[in-house]
Design a protein around this motif. Sequence first.
Motif, mmCIF file in Angstrom:
data_model
loop_
_atom_site.group_PDB
_atom_site.id
_atom_site.type_symbol
_atom_site.label_atom_id
_atom_site.label_comp_id
_atom_site.label_asym_id
_atom_site.label_seq_id
_atom_site.Cartn_x
_atom_site.Cartn_y
_atom_site.Cartn_z
ATOM 1 N N SER A 1 0.834 -1.199 0.000
ATOM 2 C CA SER A 1 0.000 0.000 0.000
ATOM 3 C C SER A 1 0.872 1.253 0.000
ATOM 4 C CB SER A 1 -0.923 0.044 1.229
ATOM 5 O OG SER A 1 -1.422 -1.229 1.502
ATOM 6 N N ALA A 2 1.856 1.228 -0.851
ATOM 7 C CA ALA A 2 2.771 2.366 -0.931
ATOM 8 C C ALA A 2 2.805 2.828 -2.381
ATOM 9 C CB ALA A 2 4.160 1.977 -0.456
ATOM 10 N N SER A 3 1.599 3.051 -2.901
ATOM 11 C CA SER A 3 1.487 3.401 -4.311
ATOM 12 C C SER A 3 2.301 4.654 -4.637
ATOM 13 C CB SER A 3 0.013 3.619 -4.640
ATOM 14 O OG SER A 3 -0.088 4.016 -5.971
ATOM 15 N N GLY A 4 3.084 4.523 -5.717
ATOM 16 C CA GLY A 4 3.868 5.673 -6.178
ATOM 17 C C GLY A 4 5.077 6.013 -5.320
ATOM 18 N N GLN A 5 5.362 5.160 -4.316
ATOM 19 C CA GLN A 5 6.484 5.511 -3.438
ATOM 20 C C GLN A 5 7.768 4.778 -3.816
ATOM 21 O OE1 GLN A 5 5.451 5.097 0.682
ATOM 22 N NE2 GLN A 5 3.700 6.483 0.503
ATOM 23 N N VAL A 6 8.866 5.439 -3.501
ATOM 24 C CA VAL A 6 10.200 4.911 -3.792
ATOM 25 C C VAL A 6 11.099 5.225 -2.600
ATOM 26 C CG1 VAL A 6 12.205 5.168 -5.281
ATOM 27 C CG2 VAL A 6 9.944 5.239 -6.277
ATOM 28 N N THR A 7 11.881 4.269 -2.168
ATOM 29 C CA THR A 7 12.786 4.554 -1.049
ATOM 30 C C THR A 7 14.229 4.716 -1.492
ATOM 31 O OG1 THR A 7 12.959 2.196 -0.660
ATOM 32 C CG2 THR A 7 11.437 3.427 0.757
ATOM 33 N N ASN A 8 14.467 4.365 -2.727
ATOM 34 C CA ASN A 8 15.857 4.474 -3.181
ATOM 35 C C ASN A 8 15.868 4.597 -4.692
ATOM 36 O OD1 ASN A 8 18.372 3.067 -4.370
ATOM 37 N ND2 ASN A 8 18.974 3.462 -2.256
ATOM 38 N N ALA A 9 16.671 5.518 -5.170
ATOM 39 C CA ALA A 9 16.825 5.627 -6.623
ATOM 40 C C ALA A 9 18.304 5.743 -6.944
ATOM 41 C CB ALA A 9 16.074 6.841 -7.150
ATOM 42 N N THR A 10 18.654 5.080 -8.018
ATOM 43 C CA THR A 10 20.042 5.187 -8.455
ATOM 44 C C THR A 10 20.046 5.837 -9.830
ATOM 45 O OG1 THR A 10 20.597 3.202 -7.233
ATOM 46 C CG2 THR A 10 22.166 3.901 -8.926
ATOM 47 N N VAL A 11 20.679 7.009 -9.895
ATOM 48 C CA VAL A 11 20.723 7.728 -11.163
ATOM 49 C C VAL A 11 22.010 7.323 -11.884
ATOM 50 C CG1 VAL A 11 20.825 10.020 -12.226
ATOM 51 C CG2 VAL A 11 19.452 9.643 -10.150
ATOM 52 N N VAL A 12 21.848 6.845 -13.105
ATOM 53 C CA VAL A 12 23.019 6.440 -13.876
ATOM 54 C C VAL A 12 23.406 7.582 -14.814
ATOM 55 C CG1 VAL A 12 23.992 4.731 -15.470
ATOM 56 C CG2 VAL A 12 22.284 4.041 -13.765
ATOM 57 N N VAL A 13 24.665 8.018 -14.693
ATOM 58 C CA VAL A 13 25.148 9.148 -15.487
ATOM 59 C C VAL A 13 25.952 8.615 -16.670
ATOM 60 C CG1 VAL A 13 26.506 11.285 -15.370
ATOM 61 C CG2 VAL A 13 25.266 10.488 -13.361
ATOM 62 N N ASN A 14 25.886 9.335 -17.795
ATOM 63 C CA ASN A 14 26.528 8.821 -19.013
ATOM 64 C C ASN A 14 28.054 8.787 -18.949
ATOM 65 O OD1 ASN A 14 26.974 11.537 -19.161
ATOM 66 N ND2 ASN A 14 26.069 11.815 -21.189
ATOM 67 N N ASN A 15 28.640 9.669 -18.102
ATOM 68 C CA ASN A 15 30.106 9.775 -18.101
ATOM 69 C C ASN A 15 30.589 10.181 -16.720
ATOM 70 O OD1 ASN A 15 32.814 10.966 -18.499
ATOM 71 N ND2 ASN A 15 32.342 10.648 -20.674
ATOM 72 N N ILE A 16 31.731 9.636 -16.304
ATOM 73 C CA ILE A 16 32.282 9.944 -14.983
ATOM 74 C C ILE A 16 32.449 11.448 -14.774
ATOM 75 C CG2 ILE A 16 34.356 9.758 -13.540
ATOM 76 C CD1 ILE A 16 34.758 6.992 -14.602
ATOM 77 N N SER A 17 32.864 12.118 -15.826
ATOM 78 C CA SER A 17 33.153 13.547 -15.661
ATOM 79 C C SER A 17 31.883 14.364 -15.432
ATOM 80 C CB SER A 17 33.906 14.061 -16.890
ATOM 81 O OG SER A 17 33.171 13.767 -18.050
ATOM 82 N N ASN A 18 30.695 13.766 -15.711
ATOM 83 C CA ASN A 18 29.458 14.511 -15.506
ATOM 84 C C ASN A 18 28.816 14.226 -14.149
ATOM 85 O OD1 ASN A 18 29.552 15.702 -18.044
ATOM 86 N ND2 ASN A 18 28.644 13.883 -18.993
ATOM 87 N N VAL A 19 29.423 13.298 -13.382
ATOM 88 C CA VAL A 19 28.784 12.859 -12.140
ATOM 89 C C VAL A 19 28.548 14.027 -11.180
ATOM 90 C CG1 VAL A 19 29.091 11.457 -10.049
ATOM 91 C CG2 VAL A 19 29.548 10.476 -12.285
ATOM 92 N N SER A 20 29.551 14.901 -11.052
ATOM 93 C CA SER A 20 29.367 15.957 -10.058
ATOM 94 C C SER A 20 28.322 16.976 -10.504
ATOM 95 C CB SER A 20 30.698 16.627 -9.724
ATOM 96 O OG SER A 20 31.228 17.225 -10.868
ATOM 97 N N SER A 21 28.248 17.273 -11.812
ATOM 98 C CA SER A 21 27.247 18.238 -12.262
ATOM 99 C C SER A 21 25.841 17.648 -12.125
ATOM 100 C CB SER A 21 27.526 18.679 -13.702
ATOM 101 O OG SER A 21 27.318 17.603 -14.590
ATOM 102 N N VAL A 22 25.715 16.340 -12.455
ATOM 103 C CA VAL A 22 24.395 15.706 -12.325
ATOM 104 C C VAL A 22 24.002 15.617 -10.845
ATOM 105 C CG1 VAL A 22 23.073 13.591 -12.720
ATOM 106 C CG2 VAL A 22 24.602 14.447 -14.495
ATOM 107 N N THR A 23 24.986 15.348 -9.978
ATOM 108 C CA THR A 23 24.695 15.298 -8.540
ATOM 109 C C THR A 23 24.083 16.618 -8.081
ATOM 110 O OG1 THR A 23 26.588 13.839 -8.243
ATOM 111 C CG2 THR A 23 25.685 14.855 -6.253
ATOM 112 N N LYS A 24 24.661 17.710 -8.559
ATOM 113 C CA LYS A 24 24.135 19.044 -8.202
ATOM 114 C C LYS A 24 22.720 19.213 -8.746
ATOM 115 C CE LYS A 24 28.389 21.713 -7.733
ATOM 116 N NZ LYS A 24 29.359 21.157 -8.734
ATOM 117 N N ALA A 25 22.519 18.777 -9.999
ATOM 118 C CA ALA A 25 21.208 18.934 -10.630
ATOM 119 C C ALA A 25 20.149 18.128 -9.882
ATOM 120 C CB ALA A 25 21.286 18.509 -12.090
ATOM 121 N N VAL A 26 20.521 16.903 -9.465
ATOM 122 C CA VAL A 26 19.572 16.045 -8.746
ATOM 123 C C VAL A 26 19.234 16.687 -7.404
ATOM 124 C CG1 VAL A 26 19.298 13.802 -7.597
ATOM 125 C CG2 VAL A 26 20.300 13.917 -9.882
ATOM 126 N N THR A 27 20.249 17.184 -6.721
ATOM 127 C CA THR A 27 20.022 17.844 -5.438
ATOM 128 C C THR A 27 19.077 19.031 -5.619
ATOM 129 O OG1 THR A 27 22.291 17.262 -4.896
ATOM 130 C CG2 THR A 27 21.197 18.810 -3.421
#
Lengths: 224, 452
Positions: B216-242
């Motif tokens: 009964s947790a419709s639409g809920q998520v407790t963990n998400a893993t965002v996969v980034v296309n390139n290592i060098s973009n990880v920090s910019s995507v981290t900022k965007a996700v935040t």
Amino acid sequence: MLKVENLNKTFHTRAGDIHAVQNVTFSADNGEMVAIVGASGSGKSTLLALLGLLDAPDQGSIDLDGVELANLDAGGRTKYRSHQVGFVFQQFNLIPNLSARENVLLPLEYARWPKADRVRRADEMLALVGLTGEKSERRPTRLSGGEQQRVAIARAFAAKPQLILADEPTGSLDKSTGQKIVEILRSAASTEGATVLVVTHDEKIAQQADRRLEIDDGVLSEVA
Amino acid sequence: MRSIGVVVILAVAIALSISMLIARDAVNTKINSVRASTGTTITVTPKGFFGFSGGGTPLTTTEVNGLLNLKNVTAVQESLSEELSSNDTSLTSPTPAGSLGQRFGGSNPGGSSASAPTFTIAIRLIGTNSPGNALVGGANGGGTEKLTSGASFSPTSDSDVALVGQTLATKNKLKVGSTFTAFGKTITVVGIYNSGSTFANSDVLMPLATVQTLASASGQVTNATVVVNNISNVSSVTKAVTAALGSKADVTSTEATVASELAPLNSIKTISTYTLFGAIIGAAIILLLSMLMIVRERRREVGVLKALGAPNRSIIGQFIAESTTFTVLGSVVGFIVGILLSSPITSALVSATSNSSSATPAFTGGGFVRAGGGGFRGGGSGFTPPPGGQFARTGDFHFGGVSNTLTTLHTSVGSSTLIFAFVIALVIAALGSSVAVATIVRIRPAEVLRSE
Ligand SMILES: Nc1ncnc2c1ncn2[C@@H]1O[C@H](COP(=O)(O)OP(=O)(O)OP(=O)(O)O)[C@@H](O)[C@H]1O
Ligand SMILES: [Mg+2]
């Protein structure tokens, strides 16, 4: 035959101009030994530098066996020096890390003697100055002052130059050794047929020369 | 005598340059390999959420799916963790009650024995839209799950099917096709996996939609893993996700963990770079000064050679030969010594720099969550593990990580190092030679007639 005419050299210093050589005119025959005497600072070394093509005169002519040398540029002076001039210095000035024979071989190399003839000529000259056998393998530091000057004389005559210039060659030697060195110079001059100019303060040595010239404040005169 | 001194000093300078160069190379290689091995994922968990011990408000599928629109994001893996207590399921946890408690609480007098036997362990149920990678990442604490039998379910499935870890399967005698109950529904086992860790092999994986319905947790998520296309973009995507999720979520990229692990390596790199250039400049200055001194000292000799009719080029050639001999001798000796010293120097640098920073990464990222999850699952009196035990465990994990990173530095001499050293030696020799040449050309041959 060396003919010098109207030779002049002036040094421009902060303290003013020094006329080290003024209107010097004289000549010397092949095989002749000429003594040059004069007080300290009178211009003896400067005159030798001009005649030995170490420096260029401001004016005048140096004619050696019909070739005018006064107007050569630095490259020409170097080339002519290697073939036509030999030096003997007061401080011997042998190259310290070369043996006696190797020192005598140097001018032969610079005068582009055929390689095959060089060692024979070097040993001939070393023999002429009385340095034989094992001593010709020694480095200068392992030779006495008199022996070093003998090597220097052998080196000066090696490439058969027309002109030998000796600036106080006995100045660093005791009297009897000095006498011996002048005798060697003299006999080498006649054997090799070169003109030898010897600058000296020593009256006795000057008397051994064929002629005497005196220089005073750059002005040269013949002493009767 | 002096020549020997020059060669020795030159050799020392070159040895220092070479070993710094090698240390720098080794550290660089390590940094790159650590970077490359960290992957390109960013973990998103609800604020204050640790493992499935609760806390925080779950994220919604809508919020998390929005992350797919961010630049450089290739996939978003979502999961919803639930606990299956003995009231909710027919399954039995393979983890013996109190066993972890005993482990964690062993040093606590009278800690576990009283309550442990009656306590029942909950089983972790993970709903995922990315079977195969559901257990990867900090919060879920496992590796890629590999099926040992059966087949996976589709990412968008909402059927009552499950993949079970092999440890759980053994304990409950489950095979592909077996059924069990969860939240009152009959679930069919479609596959059995091995993820390489006993904890993760005790989990149940089901489609995300199925778990959302069951719990009964419709639409809920407790963990998400965002996969980034390139290592060098990880920090910019981290900022965007935040920025996108604001205060609702904790966003951690492995990069943050790695950055603190790499900090000592980076400082070694800096130290060795500065020392390298210092040593090179030092070597050049030493040779320059020695050549100057040697030519000055032999001014008279040069004058005599000129008076004897030696052309400038012959005298210059002789001095260049000498300075080249110094440089070559110094370089060869320095190169050999440098290579021999590079390994001890690198480890000395490592031990000097790592002591100060190894404590920092011990509290970050997966390690903490992992230990927290383990502690909970241990149950019994181990439910609240003694802090000492927990930190020791976390500490071990990370200290192990750091020291492993640093001790496995391999020093090796690459061809680029050789070329670099050769070029340095050439440049230094050329510098020394030009000083000699300039001085030799200026010596007037007439000087030789001046008495000293
Ligand atoms: N390169 C120079 N620059 C300036 N002045 C110079 C230079 N060479 C020589 N002189 C000056 O020219 C004059 C003649 O010097 P020179 O060396 O020819 O004297 P000298 O007769 O050889 O003296 P000594 O017997 O002491 O060797 C001196 O006043 C000397 O200071
Ligand atoms: Mg003089």
